[in-house]
Design a protein around this motif. Structure first.
Motif, PDB file in Angstrom:
ATOM      1  N   LEU A 101       0.826  -1.203   0.000  1.00 26.32           N
ATOM      2  CA  LEU A 101       0.000   0.000   0.000  1.00 26.32           C
ATOM      3  C   LEU A 101       0.865   1.258   0.000  1.00 26.32           C
ATOM      4  O   LEU A 101       0.547   2.230  -0.692  1.00 26.32           O
ATOM      5  CB  LEU A 101      -0.940   0.001   1.207  1.00 26.32           C
ATOM      6  CG  LEU A 101      -2.051  -1.047   1.168  1.00 26.32           C
ATOM      7  CD1 LEU A 101      -2.818  -1.052   2.480  1.00 26.32           C
ATOM      8  CD2 LEU A 101      -2.984  -0.810   0.004  1.00 26.32           C
ATOM      9  N   ASP A 102       1.962   1.249   0.755  1.00 30.62           N
ATOM     10  CA  ASP A 102       2.868   2.404   0.762  1.00 30.62           C
ATOM     11  C   ASP A 102       3.417   2.670  -0.637  1.00 30.62           C
ATOM     12  O   ASP A 102       3.512   3.823  -1.073  1.00 30.62           O
ATOM     13  CB  ASP A 102       4.026   2.189   1.743  1.00 30.62           C
ATOM     14  CG  ASP A 102       3.602   2.315   3.195  1.00 30.62           C
ATOM     15  OD1 ASP A 102       2.519   2.886   3.457  1.00 30.62           O
ATOM     16  OD2 ASP A 102       4.349   1.826   4.069  1.00 30.62           O
ATOM     17  N   ASN A 109       1.001   9.481  -5.656  1.00 34.63           N
ATOM     18  CA  ASN A 109       1.520  10.824  -5.412  1.00 34.63           C
ATOM     19  C   ASN A 109       2.340  11.319  -6.599  1.00 34.63           C
ATOM     20  O   ASN A 109       2.223  12.472  -7.009  1.00 34.63           O
ATOM     21  CB  ASN A 109       2.360  10.872  -4.132  1.00 34.63           C
ATOM     22  CG  ASN A 109       1.499  10.888  -2.887  1.00 34.63           C
ATOM     23  OD1 ASN A 109       0.372  11.379  -2.896  1.00 34.63           O
ATOM     24  ND2 ASN A 109       2.021  10.346  -1.808  1.00 34.63           N
ATOM     25  N   ARG A 110       3.173  10.433  -7.176  1.00 33.74           N
ATOM     26  CA  ARG A 110       3.955  10.812  -8.358  1.00 33.74           C
ATOM     27  C   ARG A 110       3.034  11.147  -9.519  1.00 33.74           C
ATOM     28  O   ARG A 110       3.238  12.143 -10.217  1.00 33.74           O
ATOM     29  CB  ARG A 110       4.912   9.691  -8.760  1.00 33.74           C
ATOM     30  CG  ARG A 110       6.179   9.642  -7.938  1.00 33.74           C
ATOM     31  CD  ARG A 110       7.235   8.740  -8.572  1.00 33.74           C
ATOM     32  NE  ARG A 110       6.798   7.368  -8.771  1.00 33.74           N
ATOM     33  CZ  ARG A 110       6.942   6.391  -7.873  1.00 33.74           C
ATOM     34  NH1 ARG A 110       7.524   6.623  -6.717  1.00 33.74           N
ATOM     35  NH2 ARG A 110       6.513   5.175  -8.133  1.00 33.74           N
ATOM     36  N   LEU A 115       0.649  15.204 -13.112  1.00 32.74           N
ATOM     37  CA  LEU A 115      -0.557  15.314 -13.911  1.00 32.74           C
ATOM     38  C   LEU A 115      -0.678  16.679 -14.585  1.00 32.74           C
ATOM     39  O   LEU A 115      -0.970  16.764 -15.773  1.00 32.74           O
ATOM     40  CB  LEU A 115      -1.786  15.039 -13.036  1.00 32.74           C
ATOM     41  CG  LEU A 115      -3.125  14.955 -13.732  1.00 32.74           C
ATOM     42  CD1 LEU A 115      -3.121  13.810 -14.732  1.00 32.74           C
ATOM     43  CD2 LEU A 115      -4.219  14.741 -12.713  1.00 32.74           C
ATOM     44  N   THR A 116      -0.419  17.738 -13.879  1.00 34.98           N
ATOM     45  CA  THR A 116      -0.561  19.078 -14.421  1.00 34.98           C
ATOM     46  C   THR A 116       0.384  19.306 -15.590  1.00 34.98           C
ATOM     47  O   THR A 116       0.031  19.943 -16.571  1.00 34.98           O
ATOM     48  CB  THR A 116      -0.273  20.126 -13.318  1.00 34.98           C
ATOM     49  OG1 THR A 116      -1.142  19.846 -12.228  1.00 34.98           O
ATOM     50  CG2 THR A 116      -0.532  21.528 -13.818  1.00 34.98           C
ATOM     51  N   ASP A 117       1.593  18.762 -15.518  1.00 33.46           N
ATOM     52  CA  ASP A 117       2.556  18.946 -16.594  1.00 33.46           C
ATOM     53  C   ASP A 117       2.118  18.269 -17.878  1.00 33.46           C
ATOM     54  O   ASP A 117       2.518  18.672 -18.967  1.00 33.46           O
ATOM     55  CB  ASP A 117       3.922  18.356 -16.192  1.00 33.46           C
ATOM     56  CG  ASP A 117       4.520  19.070 -14.996  1.00 33.46           C
ATOM     57  OD1 ASP A 117       4.148  20.235 -14.758  1.00 33.46           O
ATOM     58  OD2 ASP A 117       5.347  18.449 -14.316  1.00 33.46           O
ATOM     59  N   CYS A 118       1.311  17.239 -17.793  1.00 29.34           N
ATOM     60  CA  CYS A 118       0.989  16.425 -18.955  1.00 29.34           C
ATOM     61  C   CYS A 118      -0.320  16.808 -19.632  1.00 29.34           C
ATOM     62  O   CYS A 118      -0.474  16.605 -20.816  1.00 29.34           O
ATOM     63  CB  CYS A 118       0.928  14.959 -18.531  1.00 29.34           C
ATOM     64  SG  CYS A 118       0.855  13.831 -19.913  1.00 29.34           S
ATOM     65  N   ILE A 119      -1.256  17.375 -18.924  1.00 29.71           N
ATOM     66  CA  ILE A 119      -2.582  17.637 -19.479  1.00 29.71           C
ATOM     67  C   ILE A 119      -2.491  18.555 -20.692  1.00 29.71           C
ATOM     68  O   ILE A 119      -1.901  19.609 -20.633  1.00 29.71           O
ATOM     69  CB  ILE A 119      -3.491  18.285 -18.420  1.00 29.71           C
ATOM     70  CG1 ILE A 119      -3.649  17.353 -17.263  1.00 29.71           C
ATOM     71  CG2 ILE A 119      -4.798  18.744 -19.018  1.00 29.71           C
ATOM     72  CD1 ILE A 119      -4.954  16.708 -17.096  1.00 29.71           C
ATOM     73  N   GLY A 120      -3.049  18.108 -21.777  1.00 32.17           N
ATOM     74  CA  GLY A 120      -3.191  18.956 -22.954  1.00 32.17           C
ATOM     75  C   GLY A 120      -1.928  19.195 -23.748  1.00 32.17           C
ATOM     76  O   GLY A 120      -1.947  19.954 -24.703  1.00 32.17           O
ATOM     77  N   CYS A 121      -0.819  18.572 -23.413  1.00 26.84           N
ATOM     78  CA  CYS A 121       0.404  18.843 -24.179  1.00 26.84           C
ATOM     79  C   CYS A 121       0.275  18.286 -25.589  1.00 26.84           C
ATOM     80  O   CYS A 121       0.773  18.864 -26.531  1.00 26.84           O
ATOM     81  CB  CYS A 121       1.641  18.283 -23.476  1.00 26.84           C
ATOM     82  SG  CYS A 121       1.820  16.496 -23.604  1.00 26.84           S
TER      83      CYS A 121
END
Length: 165
Positions: A101-102, A109-110, A115-121
């Protein structure tokens, strides 16, 4: 929650469902996966021993924390004579599952952090697009972000291609 008299040692699937909070279909599924078992009456109706309530509670608790059913089945199969899990069993198994689980938490978390860096690129080869193309291996060879068909001896073969074009 319906009370079942102590003198009744077996439960119908409806009683087990009402007491455990699991849908009848879930109980049938658990049984098909070997997590719980029943006997059949002369009329071919399922009857579950009262300790099946604890097994269902064990399965549902393990599922809630993300343990796959196959892992839960393996854990239950290790119990002597298919007995009902005890508090000590849960403590031992949950300790064993903790590292798994850890690791999942670290992966999530990674993923969240990138996620923000990849959206819509739309690119699949940006250095920051580590979700779709972590090492940008294909971008070094060709541009484009789709499968291309190359001609080779013996017929066509598919080859992946990625990168900014």
């Amino acid at each position: 929650m319906p009370k079942i008299p102590e003198k009744i040692h077996e439960l119908t699937v409806g009683q087990l469902s009402a007491r455990s909070g699991a849908a009848v279909s879930a109980l049938h599924f658990y049984e098909s996966k070997g997590l719980i078992s029943s006997r059949r009456t002369a009329g071919n109706q399922r009857r579950y021993t009262r300790d099946t309530l604890r097994r269902v509670a064990f399965v549902r608790a393990a599922q809630r924390v993300g343990i796959p059913l196959a892992t839960i089945r393996e854990a239950l199969a290790e119990l002597p004579e298919e007995r009902t899990p005890t508090r000590e069993d849960w403590a031992r198994l949950s300790e064993a599952w903790r590292s798994e689980l850890d690791e999942r938490i670290k992966q999530l978390n990674r993923l969240r952090d990138h996620l923000t860096d990849c959206i819509g690129c739309g690119c699949l080869s940006l250095d920051t697009c580590i979700l779709s193309n972590p090492d940008d291996a294909f971008g070094e060879r060709r541009s484009g972000s789709r499968l291309m068909v190359e001609r080779r001896e013996g017929g066509p073969r598919q080859r992946e291609s990625g990168g900014c074009g």
